[in-house]
Design a protein around this motif. Structure first.
Motif, PDB file in Angstrom:
ATOM      1  N   ASN A   1      13.336   6.159   4.567  1.00 51.76           N
ATOM      2  CA  ASN A   1      12.992   5.702   5.916  1.00 51.76           C
ATOM      3  C   ASN A   1      11.492   5.735   6.182  1.00 51.76           C
ATOM      4  OD1 ASN A   1      12.730   8.472   6.042  1.00 51.76           O
ATOM      5  ND2 ASN A   1      13.834   8.713   7.963  1.00 51.76           N
ATOM      6  N   CYS A   2      10.707   6.244   5.244  1.00 50.53           N
ATOM      7  CA  CYS A   2       9.231   6.248   5.366  1.00 50.53           C
ATOM      8  C   CYS A   2       8.619   5.042   4.657  1.00 50.53           C
ATOM      9  CB  CYS A   2       8.657   7.530   4.765  1.00 50.53           C
ATOM     10  SG  CYS A   2       9.172   9.016   5.627  1.00 50.53           S
ATOM     11  N   ILE A   3       9.466   4.179   4.075  1.00 51.36           N
ATOM     12  CA  ILE A   3       8.973   3.065   3.251  1.00 51.36           C
ATOM     13  C   ILE A   3       9.420   1.735   3.860  1.00 51.36           C
ATOM     14  CG2 ILE A   3       8.991   2.013   0.953  1.00 51.36           C
ATOM     15  CD1 ILE A   3       9.934   4.841  -0.078  1.00 51.36           C
ATOM     16  N   ASN A   4       8.464   0.829   4.017  1.00 55.32           N
ATOM     17  CA  ASN A   4       8.771  -0.525   4.479  1.00 55.32           C
ATOM     18  C   ASN A   4       8.252  -1.522   3.461  1.00 55.32           C
ATOM     19  OD1 ASN A   4      10.052  -0.325   7.137  1.00 55.32           O
ATOM     20  ND2 ASN A   4       8.152   0.713   7.700  1.00 55.32           N
ATOM     21  N   VAL A   5       9.130  -2.446   3.046  1.00 54.32           N
ATOM     22  CA  VAL A   5       8.754  -3.455   2.049  1.00 54.32           C
ATOM     23  C   VAL A   5       8.901  -4.832   2.682  1.00 54.32           C
ATOM     24  CG1 VAL A   5       9.242  -4.412  -0.228  1.00 54.32           C
ATOM     25  CG2 VAL A   5       9.569  -1.959   0.182  1.00 54.32           C
ATOM     26  N   PHE A   6       7.846  -5.657   2.509  1.00 49.41           N
ATOM     27  CA  PHE A   6       7.840  -6.997   3.066  1.00 49.41           C
ATOM     28  C   PHE A   6       7.480  -8.012   1.992  1.00 49.41           C
ATOM     29  CE2 PHE A   6       6.623  -4.024   6.401  1.00 49.41           C
ATOM     30  CZ  PHE A   6       7.550  -4.318   7.388  1.00 49.41           C
ATOM     31  N   GLY A   7       7.928  -9.257   2.188  1.00 45.40           N
ATOM     32  CA  GLY A   7       7.572 -10.330   1.269  1.00 45.40           C
ATOM     33  C   GLY A   7       6.152 -10.818   1.532  1.00 45.40           C
ATOM     34  N   MET A   8       5.510 -11.311   0.470  1.00 48.56           N
ATOM     35  CA  MET A   8       4.145 -11.804   0.589  1.00 48.56           C
ATOM     36  C   MET A   8       4.161 -13.307   0.689  1.00 48.56           C
ATOM     37  SD  MET A   8       0.962 -11.162  -2.041  1.00 48.56           S
ATOM     38  CE  MET A   8       0.739  -9.430  -1.702  1.00 48.56           C
ATOM     39  N   GLU A   9       3.264 -13.870   1.481  1.00 47.24           N
ATOM     40  CA  GLU A   9       3.161 -15.338   1.614  1.00 47.24           C
ATOM     41  C   GLU A   9       2.580 -15.940   0.368  1.00 47.24           C
ATOM     42  OE1 GLU A   9       0.895 -16.259   5.079  1.00 47.24           O
ATOM     43  OE2 GLU A   9       2.525 -15.763   6.388  1.00 47.24           O
TER      44      GLU A   9
ATOM     45  N   LEU B   1       8.892   4.223  -5.090  1.00 44.62           N
ATOM     46  CA  LEU B   1       8.009   4.955  -4.174  1.00 44.62           C
ATOM     47  C   LEU B   1       8.593   6.311  -3.787  1.00 44.62           C
ATOM     48  CD1 LEU B   1       6.755   2.059  -1.904  1.00 44.62           C
ATOM     49  CD2 LEU B   1       5.417   3.403  -3.539  1.00 44.62           C
ATOM     50  N   SER B   2       9.889   6.353  -3.562  1.00 38.75           N
ATOM     51  CA  SER B   2      10.531   7.616  -3.210  1.00 38.75           C
ATOM     52  C   SER B   2      10.375   8.632  -4.338  1.00 38.75           C
ATOM     53  CB  SER B   2      12.013   7.382  -2.904  1.00 38.75           C
ATOM     54  OG  SER B   2      12.645   8.603  -2.624  1.00 38.75           O
ATOM     55  N   THR B   3      10.516   8.181  -5.573  1.00 44.13           N
ATOM     56  CA  THR B   3      10.366   9.063  -6.729  1.00 44.13           C
ATOM     57  C   THR B   3       8.914   9.473  -6.942  1.00 44.13           C
ATOM     58  OG1 THR B   3      12.266   8.019  -7.813  1.00 44.13           O
ATOM     59  CG2 THR B   3      10.743   9.251  -9.221  1.00 44.13           C
ATOM     60  N   LEU B   4       8.010   8.512  -6.900  1.00 44.13           N
ATOM     61  CA  LEU B   4       6.594   8.804  -7.149  1.00 44.13           C
ATOM     62  C   LEU B   4       5.971   9.708  -6.095  1.00 44.13           C
ATOM     63  CD1 LEU B   4       5.297   5.297  -8.290  1.00 44.13           C
ATOM     64  CD2 LEU B   4       5.448   7.354  -9.699  1.00 44.13           C
ATOM     65  N   LEU B   5       6.284   9.444  -4.831  1.00 41.75           N
ATOM     66  CA  LEU B   5       5.612  10.148  -3.739  1.00 41.75           C
ATOM     67  C   LEU B   5       6.454  11.256  -3.115  1.00 41.75           C
ATOM     68  CD1 LEU B   5       4.053   7.015  -2.006  1.00 41.75           C
ATOM     69  CD2 LEU B   5       2.969   8.600  -3.614  1.00 41.75           C
ATOM     70  N   LYS B   6       7.692  11.395  -3.562  1.00 41.32           N
ATOM     71  CA  LYS B   6       8.613  12.412  -3.028  1.00 41.32           C
ATOM     72  C   LYS B   6       8.753  12.279  -1.513  1.00 41.32           C
ATOM     73  CE  LYS B   6       7.654  15.433  -6.796  1.00 41.32           C
ATOM     74  NZ  LYS B   6       6.885  16.483  -7.338  1.00 41.32           N
ATOM     75  N   ILE B   7       9.085  11.053  -1.082  1.00 40.79           N
ATOM     76  CA  ILE B   7       9.295  10.787   0.336  1.00 40.79           C
ATOM     77  C   ILE B   7      10.655  10.136   0.519  1.00 40.79           C
ATOM     78  CG2 ILE B   7       6.845  10.599   0.929  1.00 40.79           C
ATOM     79  CD1 ILE B   7       7.108   7.564   0.796  1.00 40.79           C
TER      80      ILE B   7
ATOM     81  N   VAL C   1       1.082  -7.371  -5.486  1.00 43.52           N
ATOM     82  CA  VAL C   1       1.537  -6.335  -4.559  1.00 43.52           C
ATOM     83  C   VAL C   1       0.343  -5.634  -3.915  1.00 43.52           C
ATOM     84  CG1 VAL C   1       1.725  -4.560  -6.347  1.00 43.52           C
ATOM     85  CG2 VAL C   1       3.093  -4.368  -4.305  1.00 43.52           C
ATOM     86  N   LYS C   2       0.491  -5.296  -2.625  1.00 45.11           N
ATOM     87  CA  LYS C   2      -0.499  -4.523  -1.886  1.00 45.11           C
ATOM     88  C   LYS C   2       0.230  -3.338  -1.246  1.00 45.11           C
ATOM     89  CE  LYS C   2      -3.972  -7.211  -2.623  1.00 45.11           C
ATOM     90  NZ  LYS C   2      -4.959  -6.828  -3.595  1.00 45.11           N
ATOM     91  N   VAL C   3      -0.414  -2.170  -1.281  1.00 48.83           N
ATOM     92  CA  VAL C   3       0.204  -0.945  -0.770  1.00 48.83           C
ATOM     93  C   VAL C   3      -0.747  -0.275   0.220  1.00 48.83           C
ATOM     94  CG1 VAL C   3       1.059   1.355  -1.393  1.00 48.83           C
ATOM     95  CG2 VAL C   3       1.503  -0.581  -2.900  1.00 48.83           C
ATOM     96  N   LEU C   4      -0.177   0.213   1.318  1.00 47.65           N
ATOM     97  CA  LEU C   4      -0.919   1.001   2.292  1.00 47.65           C
ATOM     98  C   LEU C   4      -0.163   2.314   2.491  1.00 47.65           C
ATOM     99  CD1 LEU C   4      -3.129   1.381   4.481  1.00 47.65           C
ATOM    100  CD2 LEU C   4      -1.529   0.320   6.088  1.00 47.65           C
TER     101      LEU C   4
ATOM    102  N   ASP D   1       3.055  10.129   5.777  1.00 50.26           N
ATOM    103  CA  ASP D   1       3.887   9.735   6.910  1.00 50.26           C
ATOM    104  C   ASP D   1       4.651   8.449   6.631  1.00 50.26           C
ATOM    105  OD1 ASP D   1       3.593  11.786   8.688  1.00 50.26           O
ATOM    106  OD2 ASP D   1       2.015  10.825   9.859  1.00 50.26           O
ATOM    107  N   GLY D   2       4.031   7.522   5.899  1.00 46.33           N
ATOM    108  CA  GLY D   2       4.697   6.258   5.646  1.00 46.33           C
ATOM    109  C   GLY D   2       3.962   5.413   4.634  1.00 46.33           C
ATOM    110  N   VAL D   3       4.699   4.446   4.065  1.00 44.93           N
ATOM    111  CA  VAL D   3       4.127   3.527   3.086  1.00 44.93           C
ATOM    112  C   VAL D   3       4.583   2.114   3.448  1.00 44.93           C
ATOM    113  CG1 VAL D   3       4.007   2.896   0.647  1.00 44.93           C
ATOM    114  CG2 VAL D   3       4.254   5.296   1.289  1.00 44.93           C
ATOM    115  N   VAL D   4       3.628   1.193   3.453  1.00 45.81           N
ATOM    116  CA  VAL D   4       3.935  -0.220   3.675  1.00 45.81           C
ATOM    117  C   VAL D   4       3.565  -0.968   2.409  1.00 45.81           C
ATOM    118  CG1 VAL D   4       3.363  -2.283   5.021  1.00 45.81           C
ATOM    119  CG2 VAL D   4       3.513  -0.054   6.157  1.00 45.81           C
ATOM    120  N   VAL D   5       4.520  -1.793   1.931  1.00 46.19           N
ATOM    121  CA  VAL D   5       4.312  -2.580   0.718  1.00 46.19           C
ATOM    122  C   VAL D   5       4.514  -4.045   1.061  1.00 46.19           C
ATOM    123  CG1 VAL D   5       5.120  -3.029  -1.628  1.00 46.19           C
ATOM    124  CG2 VAL D   5       5.169  -0.697  -0.728  1.00 46.19           C
ATOM    125  N   VAL D   6       3.546  -4.856   0.670  1.00 48.97           N
ATOM    126  CA  VAL D   6       3.673  -6.310   0.788  1.00 48.97           C
ATOM    127  C   VAL D   6       3.619  -6.841  -0.636  1.00 48.97           C
ATOM    128  CG1 VAL D   6       2.682  -8.417   1.732  1.00 48.97           C
ATOM    129  CG2 VAL D   6       2.498  -6.276   3.020  1.00 48.97           C
TER     130      VAL D   6
END
Length: 179
Positions: free
Chosen positions: A171-179, A162-168, A80-83, A140-145
């Motif tokens: 709709n601020c979180i986007n999750v994508f599959g990794m190649e 992520l919603s629990t950990l960061l209190k967001i 997993v990678k997080v931005l 503002d937002g989190v992207v997870v691959v």
């Protein structure tokens, strides 16, 4: 007879104390001291309460690393990678005092009160502002691959974490599959 003298002395002391307590300057100074103590107690209480709620990390990279470790342990998530995208930076909370001045103006039977507030920072001995805390930048937002990020169940689990950990919000979180 000795008892009479004691009573007289106590009576005189009580009169002196009553006279001091009725003095307007004393009342104003006493009220200011009480207000100052209450404000300091409140600020201390709020700071202690808020410290329990905040993530106690000094660096965004450290936070990202910890989140990646946690998300990687969720069932179905592999690598997993997080931005994390922040709105601005960390903000300092500066101690300040508020001075209020009230002017009464009477004109043709009408009374108008003008209240003027002036806020000034409290300075330390080195003429630096007194810092009472820091406020973490808003996320503002989190992207997870992630491997497994294409699976809807895994995607929901990551978003909940992520919603629990960061209190967001979700709709601020986007999750994508990794190649």
């Amino acid at each position: 007879m000795e008892n009479k003298n004691i009573i007289d002395k106590r009576g005189k002391k009580t009169e002196k104390i009553d006279k001091i307590l009725r003095n307007k300057k004393f009342q104003i100074i006493f009220a200011a001291v009480v207000l100052f103590v209450v404000v300091i107690a409140y600020v201390s209480y709020v700071n202690v309460k808020d410290k329990d709620k905040q993530v106690t990390l000094s660096d965004g990279k450290e936070l990202t690393s910890q989140i990646q470790d946690v998300l990687g342990k969720i069932k179905g998530v592999g690598d997993v990678k997080v931005l994390i995208v922040y709105d601005g930076g960390e903000q300092l909370e500066i101690a300040s005092k508020v001075d209020k001045r009230t002017d009464r103006v009477e004109d043709e039977g009408r009374v108008t009160e003008i209240i003027e507030e002036t806020t000034t920072p409290i300075l330390t001995n080195g003429n630096e502002p007194l810092v009472i805390g820091t406020k973490r930048a808003k996320i503002d937002g989190v992207v997870v691959v992630a491997k497994g990020g294409d699976n809807p169940k895994v995607k929901v689990a990551i978003m909940q974490a992520l919603s629990t950990l960061l209190k967001i919000e979700y709709n601020c979180i986007n999750v994508f599959g990794m190649e």
